[in-house]
Design an enzyme around this catalytic site. Structure first.
Site, PDB file in Angstrom:
ATOM      1  N   LYS A  35     -56.446  55.615 -59.380  1.00 60.35           N
ATOM      2  CA  LYS A  35     -57.096  55.032 -58.375  1.00 60.35           C
ATOM      3  C   LYS A  35     -56.769  54.912 -57.012  1.00 60.35           C
ATOM      4  CE  LYS A  35     -54.812  50.473 -59.400  1.00 60.35           C
ATOM      5  NZ  LYS A  35     -54.882  49.311 -60.092  1.00 60.35           N
ATOM      6  N   ARG A 124     -58.018  37.133 -63.123  1.00 55.64           N
ATOM      7  CA  ARG A 124     -58.343  38.037 -61.988  1.00 55.64           C
ATOM      8  C   ARG A 124     -59.779  38.698 -62.240  1.00 55.64           C
ATOM      9  NH1 ARG A 124     -54.842  42.874 -59.953  1.00 55.64           N
ATOM     10  NH2 ARG A 124     -55.533  43.783 -62.039  1.00 55.64           N
ATOM     11  N   TYR A 243     -42.349  47.757 -27.621  1.00 52.76           N
ATOM     12  CA  TYR A 243     -43.198  46.421 -27.253  1.00 52.76           C
ATOM     13  C   TYR A 243     -42.378  45.417 -27.605  1.00 52.76           C
ATOM     14  CZ  TYR A 243     -47.449  49.392 -26.930  1.00 52.76           C
ATOM     15  OH  TYR A 243     -48.159  50.395 -26.519  1.00 52.76           O
ATOM     16  N   MET A 293     -48.456  51.954 -32.625  1.00 56.39           N
ATOM     17  CA  MET A 293     -49.619  52.735 -33.323  1.00 56.39           C
ATOM     18  C   MET A 293     -49.635  54.000 -33.884  1.00 56.39           C
ATOM     19  SD  MET A 293     -53.363  53.088 -32.021  1.00 56.39           S
ATOM     20  CE  MET A 293     -54.053  51.499 -32.284  1.00 56.39           C
TER      21      MET A 293
HETATM   22  C1  PLP Z   1     -53.766  49.385 -61.140  1.00 57.53           C
HETATM   23  C2  PLP Z   1     -53.782  48.891 -62.672  1.00 57.53           C
HETATM   24  C3  PLP Z   1     -52.678  49.365 -63.329  1.00 57.53           C
HETATM   25  C4  PLP Z   1     -51.738  50.129 -62.969  1.00 57.53           C
HETATM   26  O1  PLP Z   1     -50.363  49.151 -62.910  1.00 57.53           O
HETATM   27  P1  PLP Z   1     -49.251  50.009 -62.275  1.00 57.53           P
HETATM   28  O2  PLP Z   1     -48.427  48.461 -61.958  1.00 57.53           O
HETATM   29  O3  PLP Z   1     -49.412  50.788 -61.301  1.00 57.53           O
HETATM   30  O4  PLP Z   1     -48.525  50.366 -63.252  1.00 57.53           O
HETATM   31  C5  PLP Z   1     -52.974  49.378 -64.783  1.00 57.53           C
HETATM   32  N1  PLP Z   1     -54.055  48.535 -65.312  1.00 57.53           N
HETATM   33  C6  PLP Z   1     -54.873  47.948 -64.423  1.00 57.53           C
HETATM   34  C7  PLP Z   1     -55.878  47.223 -64.623  1.00 57.53           C
HETATM   35  C8  PLP Z   1     -54.825  48.153 -62.914  1.00 57.53           C
HETATM   36  O5  PLP Z   1     -55.541  47.706 -62.205  1.00 57.53           O
END
Ligand code: PLP
Length: 350
Positions: A35, A124, A243, A293
């Site tokens: 992802k 969640r 800055y 930036m």
């Molecule tokens: C992002 C995610 C993972 C991967 O988790 P890592 O800690 O990056 O290995 C696994 N399962 C779900 C449901 C996730 O959202």
């Protein structure tokens, strides 16, 4: 000449990390979480490399991400979409992860494959574990390919909540029809087989990150983030940098400073101001003043003749660990790599 920041993506390292995690997952199978553009490393290139190495199961958050992965990995692999039944899911031959009773009811009418996420206490996403057992009868004829759950505290091996979630999942998987189970994120690979399930879901470990104290030190960096020096100059003690004039040059002698082409618009976090660091050759150089930036100023006093315009400075990689840099910015490697912007040119190495 490259005049902006680059992220050299080490596909060979990512494959080696996947193999290491796959060894841990055995006799289960390791999937790959790709992802968010493979956590900033490039979803299509990373997925293609992992598919060539033998990975058969991929996980994304959105159907749109899954469509890109599908193009990269061919027709055979399973691609699961965490965020539920989007409208592309059917078209692109992706498998949705169902997260609620209503979604389950609607999807069962399609007769298509799916995964079922039960929330074992993280509160969640997923079907709440207290309700899930009662739905068993509704999908006996059409079980999910994967029954999955997600740990809240897997990177804290001593946290008692790991065992609580594992027990809830074990009880549910005994009652709910399913083809296979999926439980472990990266950190849970080091908690032992009861925490894995049949198909694991490593993400951050593929890219060399993760904060579990049990983390395998053989994991290799997924990328090297570098920025070229634009200017080198001397500044006297007592002067300030950047800055807000937040860095004051201490000591009695002038300091040699270098300004590089990298900033928060590239996703390099402003919270690394006065706390992060970089490496020029073998010399560790502190970030002085605020991250702007497009620019960061570093102290190259100790780097000698290496400090010259065009020289590349490492901000993430073999010399500056991803989690070290992220910790200096008050965050995790996840946020740092997945937030790197499009202006950072990705260069792929095998
Ligand atoms: C992002 C995610 C993972 C991967 O988790 P890592 O800690 O990056 O290995 C696994 N399962 C779900 C449901 C996730 O959202």
């Amino acid at each position: 000449m490259q005049t902006g920041p680059t992220a050299t993506v080490h596909l060979g390292n990512i494959v080696a990390n996947w193999r290491l995690l796959a060894d841990r997952a055995a006799p289960g199978e390791a999937g790959a979480v790709v992802k968010a553009d493979a956590y900033g490393h490039g979803g299509e290139r990373v997925s293609a490399a992992l598919a060539r190495a033998g990975c058969r199961t991929f996980f994304v958050a959105y159907a749109k991400e899954g469509a890109a992965v599908r193009r990269a990995v061919g027709a055979e692999a399973d691609i699961y979409v965490f965020n539920g039944t989007g409208n592309h899911t059917l078209v692109e031959d992706l498998t949705p992860v169902i997260n609620s009773a209503a979604e389950l009811k609607a999807w069962l009418e399609t007769g298509r494959p799916y995964a079922l996420h039960v929330d074992t206490g993280m509160n969640r996403l997923g079907l709440p574990w207290r309700e899930a057992g009662g739905l068993a009868d509704s999908f006996t004829d059409h079980p999910p390919r994967l029954l999955l759950s997600h740990f809240a505290c897997a990177d804290e091996p001593d946290h008692t909540f790991n065992e609580t979630q594992r027990e809830r999942f074990a009880a549910l998987s005994a009652r709910l029809p399913h083809e296979a189970t999926s439980l472990a994120n990266t950190a849970a690979h080091w908690l032992g087989a009861p925490f894995h399930g049949d198909v694991t879901r490593p993400g951050i470990g593929l890219y060399g990150g993760g904060t579990s104290p049990l983390r395998d030190e053989r994991l290799l960096p997924g990328m090297t983030l570098e920025a070229p020096i634009l200017s080198v100059f001397d500044a006297p003690a007592g002067d300030t940098v950047g800055y807000g004039a937040t860095a004051i040059l201490s000591g009695d002698t002038p300091r040699r400073l270098a300004t590089v082409a990298l900033g928060y618009s590239d996703g390099f976090l402003r919270s690394a101001s006065n706390s992060g660091s970089a490496c020029l050759g073998a010399t560790r150089c502190a970030i002085l003043g605020r991250v702007s930036m497009d620019l960061i100023t570093i102290d190259v006093t100790a780097a000698g003749g290496l400090a010259k315009p065009g020289a590349k400075v490492e901000f993430i990689g073999a010399s500056v660990g991803l989690e070290t840099q992220a910790a200096a910015a008050g965050t995790l490697g996840y946020e740092l790599v997945s937030g790197l912007g499009h202006r950072v040119e990705r260069i792929y190495r095998t």
